[in-house]
Structures are given as C-alpha cells and as structure tokens.
Design an enzyme around this catalytic site. Structure first.
Site, mmCIF file in Angstrom:
data_model
loop_
_atom_site.group_PDB
_atom_site.id
_atom_site.type_symbol
_atom_site.label_atom_id
_atom_site.label_comp_id
_atom_site.label_asym_id
_atom_site.label_seq_id
_atom_site.Cartn_x
_atom_site.Cartn_y
_atom_site.Cartn_z
ATOM 1 N N HIS A 175 35.683 28.548 28.885
ATOM 2 C CA HIS A 175 36.231 28.770 30.235
ATOM 3 C C HIS A 175 35.224 29.589 31.039
ATOM 4 O O HIS A 175 35.205 30.812 30.970
ATOM 5 C CB HIS A 175 37.583 29.496 30.115
ATOM 6 C CG HIS A 175 38.277 29.728 31.429
ATOM 7 N ND1 HIS A 175 39.630 29.982 31.507
ATOM 8 C CD2 HIS A 175 37.820 29.762 32.703
ATOM 9 C CE1 HIS A 175 39.976 30.163 32.769
ATOM 10 N NE2 HIS A 175 38.892 30.044 33.525
ATOM 11 N N HIS B 99 33.165 29.188 34.943
ATOM 12 C CA HIS B 99 32.866 28.450 36.170
ATOM 13 C C HIS B 99 31.401 28.706 36.530
ATOM 14 O O HIS B 99 31.026 29.869 36.773
ATOM 15 C CB HIS B 99 33.761 28.920 37.318
ATOM 16 C CG HIS B 99 35.228 28.830 36.999
ATOM 17 N ND1 HIS B 99 36.006 27.762 37.388
ATOM 18 C CD2 HIS B 99 36.053 29.667 36.308
ATOM 19 C CE1 HIS B 99 37.249 27.950 36.958
ATOM 20 N NE2 HIS B 99 37.308 29.096 36.297
ATOM 21 N N HIS C 96 44.106 25.357 34.661
ATOM 22 C CA HIS C 96 44.478 26.768 34.770
ATOM 23 C C HIS C 96 45.998 26.821 34.972
ATOM 24 O O HIS C 96 46.532 26.129 35.850
ATOM 25 C CB HIS C 96 43.816 27.417 35.980
ATOM 26 C CG HIS C 96 42.355 27.710 35.818
ATOM 27 N ND1 HIS C 96 41.443 26.787 35.384
ATOM 28 C CD2 HIS C 96 41.646 28.849 36.056
ATOM 29 C CE1 HIS C 96 40.235 27.341 35.357
ATOM 30 N NE2 HIS C 96 40.325 28.596 35.763
ATOM 31 N N GLU D 208 48.121 32.077 34.959
ATOM 32 C CA GLU D 208 47.249 33.223 35.249
ATOM 33 C C GLU D 208 48.041 34.126 36.199
ATOM 34 O O GLU D 208 48.448 35.228 35.837
ATOM 35 C CB GLU D 208 45.934 32.755 35.886
ATOM 36 C CG GLU D 208 44.961 33.884 36.232
ATOM 37 C CD GLU D 208 43.704 33.389 36.969
ATOM 38 O OE1 GLU D 208 43.702 32.271 37.524
ATOM 39 O OE2 GLU D 208 42.709 34.156 36.996
ATOM 40 N N ASP E 101 34.981 33.474 32.290
ATOM 41 C CA ASP E 101 35.552 32.999 33.554
ATOM 42 C C ASP E 101 34.517 32.976 34.688
ATOM 43 O O ASP E 101 33.953 31.927 34.966
ATOM 44 C CB ASP E 101 36.782 33.843 33.940
ATOM 45 C CG ASP E 101 37.750 33.102 34.843
ATOM 46 O OD1 ASP E 101 37.496 31.924 35.154
ATOM 47 O OD2 ASP E 101 38.780 33.699 35.241
ATOM 48 N N ASP E 102 34.312 34.109 35.336
ATOM 49 C CA ASP E 102 33.328 34.212 36.432
ATOM 50 C C ASP E 102 32.498 35.467 36.191
ATOM 51 O O ASP E 102 32.680 36.495 36.855
ATOM 52 C CB ASP E 102 34.058 34.305 37.774
ATOM 53 C CG ASP E 102 34.936 33.092 38.027
ATOM 54 O OD1 ASP E 102 34.400 32.044 38.413
ATOM 55 O OD2 ASP E 102 36.156 33.186 37.779
HETATM 56 N N1 HPA Z 1 41.370 31.135 38.563
HETATM 57 C C1 HPA Z 1 41.501 30.112 39.401
HETATM 58 N N2 HPA Z 1 40.466 29.534 39.975
HETATM 59 C C2 HPA Z 1 39.239 29.965 39.694
HETATM 60 C C3 HPA Z 1 39.050 31.030 38.837
HETATM 61 C C4 HPA Z 1 40.179 31.633 38.231
HETATM 62 O O1 HPA Z 1 40.101 32.595 37.436
HETATM 63 N N3 HPA Z 1 37.706 31.222 38.776
HETATM 64 C C5 HPA Z 1 37.124 30.292 39.575
HETATM 65 N N4 HPA Z 1 38.052 29.538 40.136
HETATM 66 ZN ZN ZN Z 2 38.891 30.167 35.546
#
Ligand code: HPA
Ligand code: ZN
Length: 340
Positions: free
Chosen positions: A18, A20, A198, A201, A279-280
């Site tokens: 996971h 991006h 996703h 969250e 994630d990011d």
């Molecule tokens: N959640 C939803 N969209 C996203 C995320 C995330 O953590 N990171 C990049 N796009």
């Molecule tokens: Zn994500």
C-alpha cells in the site's frame, strides 16, 4: 529487547502493498520538477512546504497531495518519482512492492496515460534488473470523481493492461462508498484485473462490507474501522482477507490520536491478516522501516509478531505461489540467523 526487534524488522526482506507513488514525492524532488517544468508552487521552499504537512483529516492531506503532484508532467518525471521511491524502499529491504498511481489526477492536467505508465514502468523494470526487486502496478480510481470518469479511465487503460496488474479505489472516502463503483469493478474483474479498495480508513464498517460483497476485493486497504463490527471482523478472519495497515499515515491523518493506541495489536490478536505499509511516505514521516519503528517503539511488538507481519506481506501480495514460497524462505532464513 526493542533494539533486537528493531534490527530484525530492518533486516527482514519485506513486501509493501500500500504505497501511492505520488505520495512518495519528496519536497526536494517536487521543487526540482517544478523548476524543470516551469510550474509554480505556493510555497517558498522545501522547508515552508514541510511546515504545511499538518493535517486534521484525510481531506486536508488530499488537497496538498493533489497540489503537489501538479509538477509531474513528463514520462521522465514519473520515472524519477518512481525510481526515488524504489531506491529508498530497497534501502529498507523491501524486496517486493505493489504500488498505486492515480491516473485521473494526471489526465486532468493533460498528461497522457501512456506517459505515466511508461515512466513508472521503466523505473520498476530498472529496479527489477538492478536491485532484484519485484513489483505489481495498481491503477487507482479516484472515488470523489464520477463513475463515468472511472469508466473513461478504464477504457484508456485497455491498451496497457499488459502492464497493469490490478485496480484500487482511493481519495475522499466519506460520502463516496464502494457501491458507487460496482459496475466499474465488475468490468475490472471481467478484464482479469486484481482488485483492492481503500475502506474503513475514515469510512464506517459498512464501506468494508460493500468492498467485500459488492466489489469482491482481493484485499482491503486500511480497514481499521472493521474492528467496530464483530461480524465483519469474523468474516475478514474467515476469508483471510489481507488488510494493508499504515501506522504513520493513521497518526498523521488523525485516524488514531496516539500511536500508543494504534489498533494493530488488537487486530493481530483477533486473527486479522494485517500488513504494515507506508501509504504516502513523503507526507507522513517515513518509509517502510519507519513504520516498523513507530509500531515497535510505541506498542512493544515482539520479534515473532514482526515476523508474522512480514510473512503476511508476502502471502497477501499478488506474487504467484512459487514467488511467495521463495520470499517466505528468505524471511525464515534471516529470522533464523538473527542474533540477539
Ligand atoms: N486514503 C485515501 N486516498 C489516498 C490516500 C489515503 O490514505 N493516500 C493517497 N490517496
Ligand atoms: Zn492509501
């Protein structure tokens, strides 16, 4: 004991499921690309940009995330972005990675899908050849956009399906439930693509139910809020569905208010198949090993739990059975030779 576990986590070969690519755009590369492409950024310098990385929720992050990726215009930009992530994750002993990209965000700026994929794929194959890393590429639909826009993107992707392994669903979760994309995902299954989304969250457990029952996902991204629903938790355990949990992201987006209260140990104790992911990473304070550090330091995970998370990352990946067996053998061998 922590230092033994930390060293083990660093050293173990890992899969990341996971991440991006646009979320791995570090401020230094963002400014470099801005200069290269004559794009102006609303921040004076890298430091001022970093100061803005204080988010109260997912949307506040997404606004900055979409703005940041506006510097990505050419095939070479996508190559540079992807290569930088691969070098960093290689350093963290990530040997397999399944990365997302957000084509609609770039199409909106006039960047052809082909340029995006060419650049990303060139870096991925370069890493395969030079760093021994394997990969899968996941095209993610933006859920705040319409079903029609997702279908248009799917159509554009048809000539490139030999380089796309699966699809995902990301962006603003609340108000955009998985059921909005049932028909798009049905078509993705028919095209032979693997599917993740996703869910849970910020969104409620109902969104996780929908991802499973209506999108027929092969795994769930995040999924933290599934814990609020005992029947859902039982179903996830029974189906052995992998959840790609992202601790530093959860903290920075205030999905959890204190890392010491992160639900990871509870998820593991309930038998959920969880993995750790970044994630990011450019926005949330770290790559794969930083996520392991945060969890080990704050939650006192045992070495056996760390090994379990890492094994889950391979069994929950989209590698084939032989590749999974090989990776698991590597994990066992590093674990067996790790000295206190
Ligand atoms: N959640 C939803 N969209 C996203 C995320 C995330 O953590 N990171 C990049 N796009
Ligand atoms: Zn994500």
């Amino acid at each position: 004991m922590d230092s033994f576990t930390l060293a083990l986590a660093e050293k173990l070969p890992k899969a990341e499921l996971h991440m991006h690519l646009e979320g791995s755009l570090e401020p230094e590369l963002m400014f470099l690309l801005a200069r290269r492409n004559n794009v102006s950024l609303p921040y004076e310098n890298e430091e001022a940009l970093r100061q803005a990385y204080q988010f109260n929720n997912l949307q506040e992050f997404l606004d900055i995330y979409y703005n940041g990726m506006s510097v990505l215009l050419t095939e070479q930009d996508f190559y540079d972005l992807t290569w930088a992530y691969l070098e960093r994750s290689h350093h963290d002993n990530v040997i397999h990675t399944e990365v997302f990209f957000d084509p609609q965000a770039h199409l909106a700026r006039g960047v052809a899908l082909e340029s995006q994929i060419n650049g990303i794929y060139r870096a991925l194959t370069h890493a395969q050849e030079n760093l021994g890393m394997s990969f899968r590429l996941i095209m993610s639909f933006l859920r705040h956009l319409s079903e029609e826009s997702a279908f248009e993107t799917q159509e554009l992707a048809l000539p490139h399906l030999d380089r796309i392994d699966g699809v995902g669903l990301d962006s603003s979760e609340l108000g955009h439930p998985p059921e909005k994309f049932v028909r798009v995902f049905k078509k993705c299954h028919e095209l032979g693509l693997l599917v993740t989304a996703h869910a849970g969250e910020e969104g409620p457990p109902e969104y996780v139910w929908q991802a499973i029952n209506q999108l027929n996902v092969h795994r769930i991204d995040h999924g933290n809020r599934a814990l609020e629903d005992a029947d859902l938790t039982t179903l996830l355990v029974e189906k052995e569905l992998t959840l790609t949990v992202c601790p530093l992201s959860n903290k920075r987006l205030r999905v959890v208010d204190d890392m010491k209260k992160h639900p990871l140990p509870e998820m593991m104790a309930k038998g959920l198949k969880v993995t750790l992911n970044s994630d990011d990473p450019a926005y949330f304070g770290g790559y794969m090993n930083a996520n392991f550090h945060a969890i080990i330091k704050n939650l006192g995970l045992s070495p056996a739990q760390v090994v379990q998370l890492v094994k889950n990352s391979f069994t929950g990946s989209w590698l084939n059975d032989d590749e999974k067996a090989q990776a698991l053998a590597q994990v066992e061998s590093v674990w067996a030779s790790h000295d206190p």
